[in-house]
Scaffold this motif. Structure first.
Motif, mmCIF file in Angstrom:
data_model
loop_
_atom_site.group_PDB
_atom_site.id
_atom_site.type_symbol
_atom_site.label_atom_id
_atom_site.label_comp_id
_atom_site.label_asym_id
_atom_site.label_seq_id
_atom_site.Cartn_x
_atom_site.Cartn_y
_atom_site.Cartn_z
ATOM 1 N N LEU A 33 0.846 -1.224 0.106
ATOM 2 C CA LEU A 33 0.027 0.061 0.067
ATOM 3 C C LEU A 33 0.685 1.199 -0.124
ATOM 4 C CD1 LEU A 33 -2.945 -1.278 2.105
ATOM 5 C CD2 LEU A 33 -2.804 -0.888 -0.350
ATOM 6 N N THR A 34 2.081 1.298 0.534
ATOM 7 C CA THR A 34 3.065 2.236 0.370
ATOM 8 C C THR A 34 3.283 2.563 -0.956
ATOM 9 O OG1 THR A 34 4.002 2.099 2.579
ATOM 10 C CG2 THR A 34 5.055 3.258 0.977
ATOM 11 N N SER A 35 3.640 1.632 -1.755
ATOM 12 C CA SER A 35 3.907 1.741 -3.311
ATOM 13 C C SER A 35 2.509 2.301 -3.835
ATOM 14 C CB SER A 35 4.227 0.467 -3.794
ATOM 15 O OG SER A 35 4.114 0.486 -5.039
ATOM 16 N N PHE A 36 1.387 1.704 -3.611
ATOM 17 C CA PHE A 36 -0.048 1.700 -4.455
ATOM 18 C C PHE A 36 -0.467 3.203 -3.764
ATOM 19 C CE2 PHE A 36 0.319 -2.235 -5.852
ATOM 20 C CZ PHE A 36 0.036 -2.345 -7.084
ATOM 21 N N LEU A 37 -0.008 3.844 -2.576
ATOM 22 C CA LEU A 37 -0.924 4.891 -1.975
ATOM 23 C C LEU A 37 0.043 6.045 -2.101
ATOM 24 C CD1 LEU A 37 -3.237 3.306 0.390
ATOM 25 C CD2 LEU A 37 -3.845 3.925 -1.820
ATOM 26 N N THR A 38 1.264 5.880 -2.374
ATOM 27 C CA THR A 38 1.994 7.182 -2.332
ATOM 28 C C THR A 38 2.875 7.343 -3.781
ATOM 29 O OG1 THR A 38 4.267 5.930 -1.569
ATOM 30 C CG2 THR A 38 2.732 6.838 0.192
ATOM 31 N N GLY A 39 2.968 6.141 -4.316
ATOM 32 C CA GLY A 39 3.809 6.182 -5.896
ATOM 33 C C GLY A 39 5.096 6.356 -5.681
ATOM 34 N N ALA A 82 -1.600 9.327 2.743
ATOM 35 C CA ALA A 82 -3.210 9.350 3.021
ATOM 36 C C ALA A 82 -3.520 8.629 4.473
ATOM 37 C CB ALA A 82 -3.776 8.351 1.834
ATOM 38 N N SER A 83 -5.010 8.977 4.465
ATOM 39 C CA SER A 83 -5.255 8.377 6.053
ATOM 40 C C SER A 83 -5.284 6.982 5.979
ATOM 41 C CB SER A 83 -6.395 9.355 6.221
ATOM 42 O OG SER A 83 -7.503 9.050 5.314
ATOM 43 N N LYS A 84 -5.847 6.503 4.901
ATOM 44 C CA LYS A 84 -5.594 5.009 4.925
ATOM 45 C C LYS A 84 -4.512 4.417 4.758
ATOM 46 C CE LYS A 84 -7.189 4.166 0.071
ATOM 47 N NZ LYS A 84 -8.396 3.862 -0.973
ATOM 48 N N LEU A 85 -3.479 5.112 4.347
ATOM 49 C CA LEU A 85 -2.135 4.306 4.559
ATOM 50 C C LEU A 85 -1.797 4.578 5.912
ATOM 51 C CD1 LEU A 85 0.439 2.857 3.444
ATOM 52 C CD2 LEU A 85 1.095 5.303 2.455
ATOM 53 N N LYS A 86 -1.997 5.403 6.654
ATOM 54 C CA LYS A 86 -1.807 5.613 7.979
ATOM 55 C C LYS A 86 -2.087 4.672 8.851
ATOM 56 C CE LYS A 86 -1.283 10.663 8.650
ATOM 57 N NZ LYS A 86 -1.625 11.811 9.598
ATOM 58 N N GLY A 140 2.938 -0.079 -8.646
ATOM 59 C CA GLY A 140 2.317 0.563 -7.785
ATOM 60 C C GLY A 140 2.043 2.083 -8.098
ATOM 61 N N ARG A 141 3.341 2.447 -8.304
ATOM 62 C CA ARG A 141 3.734 3.982 -8.874
ATOM 63 C C ARG A 141 2.731 4.288 -10.317
ATOM 64 N NH1 ARG A 141 7.051 8.294 -8.235
ATOM 65 N NH2 ARG A 141 8.150 9.098 -10.012
ATOM 66 N N ARG A 142 2.709 3.345 -11.293
ATOM 67 C CA ARG A 142 2.007 3.977 -12.562
ATOM 68 C C ARG A 142 0.449 3.661 -12.011
ATOM 69 N NH1 ARG A 142 2.031 0.971 -17.531
ATOM 70 N NH2 ARG A 142 1.425 3.083 -18.267
ATOM 71 N N LEU A 158 -0.011 15.589 -10.713
ATOM 72 C CA LEU A 158 0.496 14.387 -10.622
ATOM 73 C C LEU A 158 2.052 14.439 -10.534
ATOM 74 C CD1 LEU A 158 -2.079 12.812 -12.944
ATOM 75 C CD2 LEU A 158 -1.951 12.510 -10.572
ATOM 76 N N ALA A 159 2.685 15.448 -11.374
ATOM 77 C CA ALA A 159 4.002 15.358 -11.662
ATOM 78 C C ALA A 159 4.358 15.686 -10.190
ATOM 79 C CB ALA A 159 4.395 16.636 -12.566
ATOM 80 N N GLU A 160 3.924 16.826 -9.548
ATOM 81 C CA GLU A 160 4.372 17.073 -8.223
ATOM 82 C C GLU A 160 4.384 15.930 -7.228
ATOM 83 O OE1 GLU A 160 6.314 19.548 -5.492
ATOM 84 O OE2 GLU A 160 5.862 20.062 -7.584
ATOM 85 N N ILE A 161 3.349 15.205 -7.161
ATOM 86 C CA ILE A 161 3.132 13.960 -6.363
ATOM 87 C C ILE A 161 4.057 12.917 -6.799
ATOM 88 C CG2 ILE A 161 1.542 11.954 -5.916
ATOM 89 C CD1 ILE A 161 -0.876 13.962 -6.115
ATOM 90 N N ALA A 162 4.574 12.948 -8.103
ATOM 91 C CA ALA A 162 5.271 11.617 -8.563
ATOM 92 C C ALA A 162 6.879 12.257 -8.164
ATOM 93 C CB ALA A 162 5.166 11.420 -9.688
ATOM 94 N N GLY A 163 7.100 13.358 -8.143
ATOM 95 C CA GLY A 163 8.469 13.972 -7.867
ATOM 96 C C GLY A 163 9.332 13.884 -9.567
#
Length: 188
Positions: A33-39, A82-86, A140-142, A158-163
């Protein structure tokens, strides 16, 4: 080289079910979920330390500040939690008995720090065991970027979130799927 598969929610659920049957189910869920919810990239996930994720009072941070040394491009960035990842990270943290903020947050089966390559292999084996072909540590990232695009999040955000420093790079991550096309046509 082919791009990593973008997973559907049903496939993500399939992977999570499989991971729960393996050793260290809380860690497995938290990693997936870290992979899928943070990218986050696999090397970024492997590099995070307890102090990057956990506040002094033991709570999970709202955001992780990755240093330049932890990122692919050598530019520091912020990853939002995200709260669900927390909740998943808290459940995993209860299985760890570490307090040192410099210790790796995620551990291998031998309770050692994951290397980026070792974590790539871990994801590959996990997807293969779950019966998902074409998936990799980058799935997860994609999947996260595609999911957010499908929900109408603009490519600049999206670009900002992905770095990513270029939106052209981010656009390559967005996988157009039939649902996105159907929704687009309903806007006419």
């Amino acid at each position: 080289m082919a791009q990593a598969k973008t997973l559907t929610q049903a496939e993500i659920d399939q992977v999570l079910r499989y991971a729960s049957t393996r050793k260290y189910p809380e860690r497995n869920r938290a990693l997936i979920l870290t992979s899928f919810l943070t990218g986050m990239r696999v090397a970024e996930i492997a590099s995070i330390k307890l102090g990057d994720i956990v506040n002094d009072d033991g709570t999970i941070k709202n955001e992780v500040r990755l240093s330049a040394a932890q990122t692919k491009g050598g530019h520091p960035r912020t990853v939002f939690i995200a709260s669900k990842l927390k909740a998943e990270l808290e459940a995993y943290l209860k299985t760890r008995h570490i307090k040192d903020p410099t210790i790796a947050f995620f551990h291998t089966d031998r309770r050692l720090k994951f290397t980026p390559n070792g974590l790539c292999v871990w994801f590959f084996s996990l997807y293969r065991g779950a019966g998902i072909s074409g998936a990799s540590s980058h799935s997860g990232r994609r999947s996260m970027i595609t999911s957010l695009a499908q929900k109408g999040i603009g490519v600049r955000v999206l670009a900002e979130i992905a770095g990513h420093r270029s939106i052209a790079v981010t656009q390559k991550y967005i996988d157009a799927n039939p649902e996105m096309c159907r929704n687009a046509m309903e806007l006419i």
